[in-house]
Design a protein around this motif. Structure first.
Motif, PDB file in Angstrom:
ATOM      1  N   LYS A   1      77.155 -87.437  -4.962  1.00  0.00           N
ATOM      2  CA  LYS A   1      76.509 -86.627  -5.666  1.00  0.00           C
ATOM      3  C   LYS A   1      77.381 -85.957  -6.665  1.00  0.00           C
ATOM      4  O   LYS A   1      77.119 -84.816  -7.160  1.00  0.00           O
ATOM      5  CB  LYS A   1      75.544 -85.672  -4.954  1.00  0.00           C
ATOM      6  N   ILE A   2      78.443 -86.509  -7.111  1.00  0.00           N
ATOM      7  CA  ILE A   2      79.626 -85.760  -7.986  1.00  0.00           C
ATOM      8  C   ILE A   2      78.840 -85.990  -9.485  1.00  0.00           C
ATOM      9  O   ILE A   2      79.415 -85.194 -10.426  1.00  0.00           O
ATOM     10  CB  ILE A   2      80.880 -86.749  -7.890  1.00  0.00           C
ATOM     11  N   ASP A   3      78.074 -86.710  -9.603  1.00  0.00           N
ATOM     12  CA  ASP A   3      77.287 -86.821 -10.812  1.00  0.00           C
ATOM     13  C   ASP A   3      76.624 -85.594 -11.199  1.00  0.00           C
ATOM     14  O   ASP A   3      76.244 -85.227 -12.226  1.00  0.00           O
ATOM     15  CB  ASP A   3      76.402 -87.955 -10.953  1.00  0.00           C
ATOM     16  N   ARG A   4      76.698 -84.517 -10.286  1.00  0.00           N
ATOM     17  CA  ARG A   4      75.719 -83.503 -10.417  1.00  0.00           C
ATOM     18  C   ARG A   4      76.435 -82.232 -10.494  1.00  0.00           C
ATOM     19  O   ARG A   4      76.190 -81.225 -11.207  1.00  0.00           O
ATOM     20  CB  ARG A   4      74.829 -83.154  -9.203  1.00  0.00           C
ATOM     21  N   ASN A   5      77.867 -82.424 -10.391  1.00  0.00           N
ATOM     22  CA  ASN A   5      78.901 -81.044 -10.748  1.00  0.00           C
ATOM     23  C   ASN A   5      80.164 -81.701 -11.520  1.00  0.00           C
ATOM     24  O   ASN A   5      80.971 -80.863 -11.678  1.00  0.00           O
ATOM     25  CB  ASN A   5      79.152 -80.651  -9.300  1.00  0.00           C
ATOM     26  N   GLY A   6      80.022 -82.822 -12.075  1.00  0.00           N
ATOM     27  CA  GLY A   6      81.233 -83.292 -13.052  1.00  0.00           C
ATOM     28  C   GLY A   6      82.549 -83.534 -12.271  1.00  0.00           C
ATOM     29  O   GLY A   6      83.413 -83.499 -13.055  1.00  0.00           O
ATOM     30  N   VAL A   7      82.474 -83.753 -10.938  1.00  0.00           N
ATOM     31  CA  VAL A   7      83.662 -83.824 -10.254  1.00  0.00           C
ATOM     32  C   VAL A   7      84.018 -85.595 -10.752  1.00  0.00           C
ATOM     33  O   VAL A   7      83.164 -86.300 -10.650  1.00  0.00           O
ATOM     34  CB  VAL A   7      83.716 -83.614  -8.951  1.00  0.00           C
ATOM     35  N   GLN A   8      85.426 -85.888 -11.026  1.00  0.00           N
ATOM     36  CA  GLN A   8      85.627 -87.376 -11.028  1.00  0.00           C
ATOM     37  C   GLN A   8      85.825 -87.986 -10.085  1.00  0.00           C
ATOM     38  O   GLN A   8      86.224 -87.491  -8.901  1.00  0.00           O
ATOM     39  CB  GLN A   8      87.065 -87.174 -11.864  1.00  0.00           C
ATOM     40  N   PRO A   9      85.362 -89.190 -10.024  1.00  0.00           N
ATOM     41  CA  PRO A   9      85.547 -90.152  -8.682  1.00  0.00           C
ATOM     42  C   PRO A   9      86.866 -90.486  -8.635  1.00  0.00           C
ATOM     43  O   PRO A   9      87.738 -90.336  -9.376  1.00  0.00           O
ATOM     44  CB  PRO A   9      84.871 -91.281  -9.363  1.00  0.00           C
ATOM     45  N   GLY A  10      87.276 -90.845  -7.316  1.00  0.00           N
ATOM     46  CA  GLY A  10      88.453 -90.940  -7.083  1.00  0.00           C
ATOM     47  C   GLY A  10      88.912 -90.878  -5.508  1.00  0.00           C
ATOM     48  O   GLY A  10      87.900 -90.777  -4.686  1.00  0.00           O
ATOM     49  N   ILE A  11      89.834 -91.114  -5.027  1.00  0.00           N
ATOM     50  CA  ILE A  11      90.515 -90.983  -3.617  1.00  0.00           C
ATOM     51  C   ILE A  11      91.340 -90.128  -3.386  1.00  0.00           C
ATOM     52  O   ILE A  11      92.311 -89.789  -4.347  1.00  0.00           O
ATOM     53  CB  ILE A  11      90.914 -92.047  -2.963  1.00  0.00           C
ATOM     54  N   ASP A  12      91.486 -89.167  -2.209  1.00  0.00           N
ATOM     55  CA  ASP A  12      92.530 -88.418  -2.040  1.00  0.00           C
ATOM     56  C   ASP A  12      93.092 -88.897  -0.448  1.00  0.00           C
ATOM     57  O   ASP A  12      92.533 -89.363   0.179  1.00  0.00           O
ATOM     58  CB  ASP A  12      91.963 -86.951  -1.615  1.00  0.00           C
ATOM     59  N   ARG A  13      94.629 -88.521  -0.550  1.00  0.00           N
ATOM     60  CA  ARG A  13      95.344 -89.077   0.546  1.00  0.00           C
ATOM     61  C   ARG A  13      95.752 -88.066   1.313  1.00  0.00           C
ATOM     62  O   ARG A  13      96.070 -86.984   0.778  1.00  0.00           O
ATOM     63  CB  ARG A  13      96.531 -90.106   0.433  1.00  0.00           C
ATOM     64  N   ASN A  14      95.906 -88.034   2.793  1.00  0.00           N
ATOM     65  CA  ASN A  14      96.588 -87.226   3.614  1.00  0.00           C
ATOM     66  C   ASN A  14      97.945 -87.198   3.630  1.00  0.00           C
ATOM     67  O   ASN A  14      98.756 -87.992   2.918  1.00  0.00           O
ATOM     68  CB  ASN A  14      95.741 -87.103   4.974  1.00  0.00           C
ATOM     69  N   GLU A  15      98.569 -86.363   4.568  1.00  0.00           N
ATOM     70  CA  GLU A  15     100.133 -86.266   4.419  1.00  0.00           C
ATOM     71  C   GLU A  15     100.872 -87.803   5.104  1.00  0.00           C
ATOM     72  O   GLU A  15     101.850 -87.982   4.969  1.00  0.00           O
ATOM     73  CB  GLU A  15     100.720 -85.377   5.364  1.00  0.00           C
ATOM     74  N   TYR A  16      99.760 -88.547   5.896  1.00  0.00           N
ATOM     75  CA  TYR A  16     100.300 -89.808   6.294  1.00  0.00           C
ATOM     76  C   TYR A  16      99.801 -90.672   5.463  1.00  0.00           C
ATOM     77  O   TYR A  16     100.010 -92.106   5.739  1.00  0.00           O
ATOM     78  CB  TYR A  16      99.590 -89.855   7.661  1.00  0.00           C
ATOM     79  N   ASP A  17      99.461 -90.481   3.936  1.00  0.00           N
ATOM     80  CA  ASP A  17      99.280 -91.620   3.070  1.00  0.00           C
ATOM     81  C   ASP A  17      98.203 -92.392   3.299  1.00  0.00           C
ATOM     82  O   ASP A  17      97.907 -93.496   3.182  1.00  0.00           O
ATOM     83  CB  ASP A  17     100.532 -92.454   2.686  1.00  0.00           C
ATOM     84  N   ARG A  18      97.153 -91.733   4.061  1.00  0.00           N
ATOM     85  CA  ARG A  18      95.987 -92.659   4.463  1.00  0.00           C
ATOM     86  C   ARG A  18      94.834 -92.005   3.631  1.00  0.00           C
ATOM     87  O   ARG A  18      94.859 -90.603   3.533  1.00  0.00           O
ATOM     88  CB  ARG A  18      95.586 -92.453   5.672  1.00  0.00           C
ATOM     89  N   ILE A  19      94.001 -92.774   3.287  1.00  0.00           N
ATOM     90  CA  ILE A  19      92.666 -91.965   2.504  1.00  0.00           C
ATOM     91  C   ILE A  19      91.787 -91.087   3.343  1.00  0.00           C
ATOM     92  O   ILE A  19      91.521 -91.826   4.364  1.00  0.00           O
ATOM     93  CB  ILE A  19      91.881 -93.249   1.767  1.00  0.00           C
ATOM     94  N   CYS A  20      91.798 -89.932   3.141  1.00  0.00           N
ATOM     95  CA  CYS A  20      91.242 -88.933   4.018  1.00  0.00           C
ATOM     96  C   CYS A  20      89.781 -88.507   3.137  1.00  0.00           C
ATOM     97  O   CYS A  20      88.815 -87.719   3.775  1.00  0.00           O
ATOM     98  CB  CYS A  20      91.871 -87.930   4.153  1.00  0.00           C
TER      99      CYS A  20
END
Length: 380
Positions: A314-333
């Protein structure tokens, strides 16, 4: 349960999340088809053992009921049988606590045969604690013939015995469904299919995301507990092959233990999954507490050790941009997306491929802890 107007009651005992709890109560009432006429607030150090609320607050609730012409009082708390009986006598109308309200919603939503059996089991287990009432038919029924038949059973004992018998029958039937599901799981395991379960707070958008990924056409609506029955579909992903995705029932704060127990067989799809997609309503002000509430249920059902990816929906409701974040092990978290518009869903597919491939990797890095996940959840 009656569908006429109701007065909602919420007392603050200083535990935090009071305002969010009242908003959730209003949504629960609407989901049950109950029209809210008024809201009564209050504050206490501890519940009153006899009426839950103090005598003055009970009189206030009674006055609001009469003023609004309401025929039902709904409490945002779990009431003991004694408190429920005393409140009904003092207020002159039926009283519904949080657990019974949720059970009523589940009873309306259950569609499959298994779902209906699970709800019935939960309702009977809840009703078994509510048999202590001032009914006039609880006199003893004399058994046998003549003067040697004894006093026989009270109607209360008969009711308890009938409930116990029905509970036993339901558990046997649900056990059969559980065995069928175990056979299906073993078949998937033989095919080395990577299994994924969607979990999250109710109304976080799990079913919408499930439909977006699998085109399953599962029922989805902007209301609490829109989906109860677990649905599983197969999804083919490049480099990963076939992936099975299951949409499960949503969680909620203080989910009744009778429901957790009754739906344990269904929730085993979560327990046996290779990966959990923890769907979060990123636009909700209570998202952090909702993440914690889901984590507590996962601990209760034994699924807390399964790897997770947080899905901020529901990022369309708060203006957050789509994307991915990685942890310290370079895995998508974490994946930021909108299941409704489809923005960011490709990032989730990439995360699924990465997780499925890493399962067969000989040297997988350690998984982040729950505390790390919760810390990452608060950074948006």
């Amino acid at each position: 349960m009656e569908r006429n107007g109701a007065v909602l009651v919420g007392l603050d005992f200083g535990g935090g999340g009071y305002a969010e709890g009242l908003e959730e109560l209003a949504l629960l009432a609407a989901s049950a088809g109950i029209r809210t006429l008024a809201l009564v607030r209050g504050r206490r150090d501890r519940p009153d053992p006899g009426h839950f609320a103090g005598s003055g607050k009970v009189e206030e609730i009674k006055g609001v009921l009469q003023e609004q012409g309401a025929s039902l009082a709904v409490f945002n708390h779990d009431l003991s049988p004694v408190q429920e009986r005393n409140l009904e006598k003092a207020l002159g109308c039926p009283v519904v606590d949080r657990t019974r309200l949720i059970l009523d919603i589940f009873a309306q939503r259950a569609k499959s045969h298994e779902g209906k059996l699970q709800v019935e089991l939960a309702q009977l287990q809840h009703a078994a604690t509510r048999l202590v009432r001032g009914w006039t038919h609880l006199e003893r029924q004399r058994g046998g013939r003549g003067f040697l038949g004894g006093m026989g059973e009270t109607q209360l004992e008969v009711d308890r015995r009938l409930i116990a018998t029905r509970v036993k029958v339901l558990k046997v039937k649900l056990g059969e469904f559980q065995r069928q599901r175990e056979v299906q799981r073993r078949a998937r395991a033989r095919g080395r299919s990577f299994s994924v379960s969607l979990v999250g707070y109710t109304n976080a958008g799990k079913s919408t995301l499930f439909n977006n990924l699998t085109h399953a056409g599962a029922f989805a609506a902007d209301r609490l507990f829109a989906t109860l029955d677990t649905t599983t579909r197969r999804l083919y992903l490049p480099e990963a092959g076939n992936v099975t995705i299951s949409d499960t029932v949503g969680f909620i704060r203080n989910l009744p233990h009778t429901l957790v127990a009754a739906f344990r067989a269904t929730l085993e799809e979560t327990i046996h999954a290779d990966l959990l997609l923890h769907v979060v309503d990123a636009a909700s002000e209570a998202r952090d507490s909702q993440v914690e509430d889901v984590a507590k249920v996962l601990v209760e059902i034994g699924a807390s050790a399964i790897p997770q990816i947080l899905v901020w929906n529901k990022i369309d409701r708060n203006g957050v941009q789509p994307g991915i974040d990685r942890n310290e092990y370079d895995r998508i978290c974490r994946v930021r997306l909108s299941a409704k518009t489809g923005d960011g869903v490709d990032g989730l597919r990439r995360a699924l491929i990465e997780a499925a491939v890493s399962r067969t990797s000989p040297a997988s890095p350690p998984k982040p802890t729950d505390s790390q996940k919760l810390g990452q959840a608060a950074e948006v």
